[in-house]
Every structure is written in structure tokens, then in C-alpha cells.
Design an enzyme around this catalytic site. Structure first.
Site, PDB file in Angstrom:
ATOM      1  N   ASP A   1      36.838   7.049  -6.444  1.00 55.98           N
ATOM      2  CA  ASP A   1      37.454   8.239  -7.041  1.00 55.98           C
ATOM      3  C   ASP A   1      37.239   9.452  -6.143  1.00 55.98           C
ATOM      4  O   ASP A   1      38.132  10.299  -5.993  1.00 55.98           O
ATOM      5  CB  ASP A   1      36.846   8.548  -8.410  1.00 55.98           C
ATOM      6  CG  ASP A   1      36.915   7.402  -9.390  1.00 55.98           C
ATOM      7  OD1 ASP A   1      37.793   7.417 -10.264  1.00 55.98           O
ATOM      8  OD2 ASP A   1      36.068   6.493  -9.284  1.00 55.98           O
TER       9      ASP A   1
ATOM     10  N   HIS B   1      39.514   1.413  -3.928  1.00 59.57           N
ATOM     11  CA  HIS B   1      40.667   1.233  -4.805  1.00 59.57           C
ATOM     12  C   HIS B   1      41.469   2.512  -5.057  1.00 59.57           C
ATOM     13  O   HIS B   1      42.692   2.553  -4.857  1.00 59.57           O
ATOM     14  CB  HIS B   1      40.199   0.697  -6.169  1.00 59.57           C
ATOM     15  CG  HIS B   1      39.265  -0.460  -6.095  1.00 59.57           C
ATOM     16  ND1 HIS B   1      39.710  -1.758  -5.888  1.00 59.57           N
ATOM     17  CD2 HIS B   1      37.917  -0.541  -6.215  1.00 59.57           C
ATOM     18  CE1 HIS B   1      38.663  -2.574  -5.889  1.00 59.57           C
ATOM     19  NE2 HIS B   1      37.577  -1.865  -6.082  1.00 59.57           N
TER      20      HIS B   1
END
Length: 317
Positions: free
Chosen positions: A18, A243
Site C-alpha cells: 500500500d 500487489h
């Protein structure tokens, strides 16, 4: 690539990847971050909220408002991932003290306000954690569905999984919220593990970013060092998959991420498959399908975007 920046609300649970998604969004002129909203996931809500504020401080972008959101899933018990992200949620680096105060109000309300306060089609919602806040927002104000440009979600897989044999972490933590988000008729792009496992932070990637020679590039290298060790021990990856910034790369330049339109359902009742994203790839998608899945990543161009964003933020220090 579009001439006007994509205006986004980034709903996240920082989290090493993130944090990189935040860097990419803040450091690329194709993206305008309207707000960061936080959700309990990789760590508890208080920890991930502080992490979001600390990453903004590292990026010298404390002008971006942060709103704290849901501390727990809609139905399930709280679950976090300290084995991947450590006790702080961002282990491996020294976090700066947040320089900007947390904004008043719940993240779900902030999401509604951002969408309803803009013209239809102007705001994109990006979810890189459990989807609790997005589900709460759409239940709070259903009119946002027809006004959102797109919802881009890091989660799921077809058939890749990482938290159970069938489910990816973000979907597993709050499958009911995910089902709400995928079922609403707004455009949804699922950036799942089948795509993000192609975004590996190799030693070469770390060296390229480390060569920038700034506090922010050192911060990235420290994050990836811990992330590599955690993924090696827990999931046998030699290099960690990063990711969440894949969602931002897709918005910056959709040619970096190939997609395929397909119906998506979230399993809620299977004894062994709760949280599984069921993607129907049998032939062409039915007319009116509003969901698509990311399939293939141009990894070199992806990491080029990340490097450029960190360099741009470093030059602004």
C-alpha cells in the site's frame, strides 16, 4: 494515457505494498489523490492509519487528507497479517511522526462526499485493502454507483489464492463487503494475484530505486528488505510480489495491464471456499458485464513508473 489527471480516493491498509501504491499515486502527474481512507486489514485500524500519515510525511504530501474508516469487517472477526507486514504494519523502516492531523469523519462518509461533490464520472475509487469502507459508502449513499468513474480493486484471484486455499487476503477478511462491491453495477476492475504475482521486487528493482539516493528511495529499499524476508518465510517467494501499486499503474497507463471482461462472484457460503472470487472465463462475457479482471503485467514498464514516481517525489524534497 489521459491529459487530465485521474482523480482518485485511495482506500488502503498500509502495508508495505500500500505504501508503494501511495508513492506511485502521489509521484505521477496522471493521478490526483483526493483523499486517503484507511481500513483495518494488514494491521489494526490505528496502526494502518498512522502508517498512511507517516508515508505522506515521507513523501512530503501532508496536504492530502486522511480519514480513518472501519476497524473490523461487516460480519467476520478481525484478522490481520503481522507475519507479512510485521507488528507495525510497516516493519523494516523507521516511520516518521505524522505531520498532519487526521481529518474528522468516517472514511465511508468521506468517500461519499468526494463522489457526490464531483461531477459524474470524475472520481475513481481504488481499494487496496478489505472493501469494508467501499461497501459502507455504497449502502450509505447508493447514488454514488452511477457517479463513480470506476472501482479498481486489489484482491482476489482466478485461481490464485494466498490466505486460504481458495481466497486472497483482502477478500477473505471481509467477503460480504467484497460481494457488495462486485455486485453493484458500477465498472469494477479486479487486479488480483494472477496479475500482482508478476510485480516482483527483485534485487535489480531495489538497486535501481536505491540508486536515486534519497530518504524516500532508502525508505522503499527498507520496506522491500523486510517484505522479501517475510514472503520468503511465509510463502516461499524469492522476491516479494508488490500487489497494490498495480492498481495505480493500470490507471496511469492501461496498456501496462491487460484485462479481460468477465463476470465475478464472491463465494460467501462454501465450507472451504469462503472469500473465493469466482471468475467466469467461459467464452465471451455476457452483454452488460460490468466487471473485468487483470491478466498480464508489463513488469518492466510497471517498475519504471514506480522508479519515476519515487524520483519525482525525491526531487521535490
Amino acid at each position: 494515457m489521459t491529459s487530465a489527471p485521474r482523480r482518485i480516493v485511495l482506500d488502503c491498509d498500509p502495508g508495505h505494498d500500500d505504501a508503494v501504491a501511495m508513492m506511485l499515486a502521489l509521484g505521477n502527474p496522471a493521478i490526483e489523490v483526493l483523499a486517503i481512507t484507511t481500513v483495518g486489514g494488514n494491521q489494526t485500524i490505528d496502526k494502518v492509519t498512522r502508517n498512511a500519515q507517516s508515508v505522506l510525511a515521507m513523501c512530503r504530501r501532508e496536504d492530502v487528507p486522511v480519514y480513518q474508516g472501519a476497524s473490523r469487517p461487516l460480519v467476520h472477526r478481525v484478522e490481520s497479517a503481522p507475519e507479512i507486514h510485521g507488528e507495525s504494519g510497516l516493519d523494516g523502516v523507521e516511520l516518521p511522526e505524522p505531520g498532519a492531523a487526521l481529518r474528522d469523519g468516517h472514511a465511508a462518509v468521506a468517500i461519499v462526499d468526494a463522489v457526490m461533490g464531483a461531477k459524474p464520472g470524475e472520481v475513481t475509487l481504488v481499494g487496496t485493502g478489505p472493501l469494508t469502507n467501499l461497501a459502507l459508502a455504497v449502502r450509505l449513499e447508493p447514488r454514488i454507483v452511477e457517479r463513480v468513474a470506476e472501482v479498481v480493486v486489489m484482491g482476489g484471484g482466478f485461481p490464485e489464492a494466498n490466505w486460504t486455499a481458495a481466497a486472497e487476503f483482502n477478500i477473505w477478511v471481509d467477503p460480504e463487503a467484497a460481494a457488495i462491491v462486485f455486485d453493484e453495477p458500477w465498472p469494477v476492475t479486479m487486479v488480483g494475484l494472477d496479475l500482482t504475482h508478476q510485480a516482483l521486487a527483485t534485487a535489480e528493482v531495489e538497486a535501481r530505486v536505491g540508486a536515486i539516493g534519497s530518504p524516500l528511495s532508502d525508505f522503499f529499499v527498507g520496506l522491500m528488505g523486510f517484505f522479501r524476508k517475510a514472503y520468503k518465510e511465509s510463502q516461499a517467494f524469492d522476491d516479494p510480489p508488490v500487489h497494490d501499486p498495480c492498481t495505480i499503474a493500470y490507471l496511469i497507463d492501461p496498456t501496462i495491464v491487460q484485462t479481460r471482461r468477465a463476470p465475478i462472484a464472491v463465494e460467501l457460503r462454501g465450507e472451504h471456499t469462503v472469500g473465493m472470487t469466482v471468475v467466469d472465463l467461459r467464452g465471451p462475457a455476457p452483454e452488460g458485464t460490468h466487471t473485468q479482471v487483470a491478466t498480464t503485467l508489463d513488469a518492466d514498464r510497471f517498475w519504471g513508473l514506480v522508479e519515476d514516481a519515487i524520483r519525482a517525489l525525491s526531487d521535490a524534497e
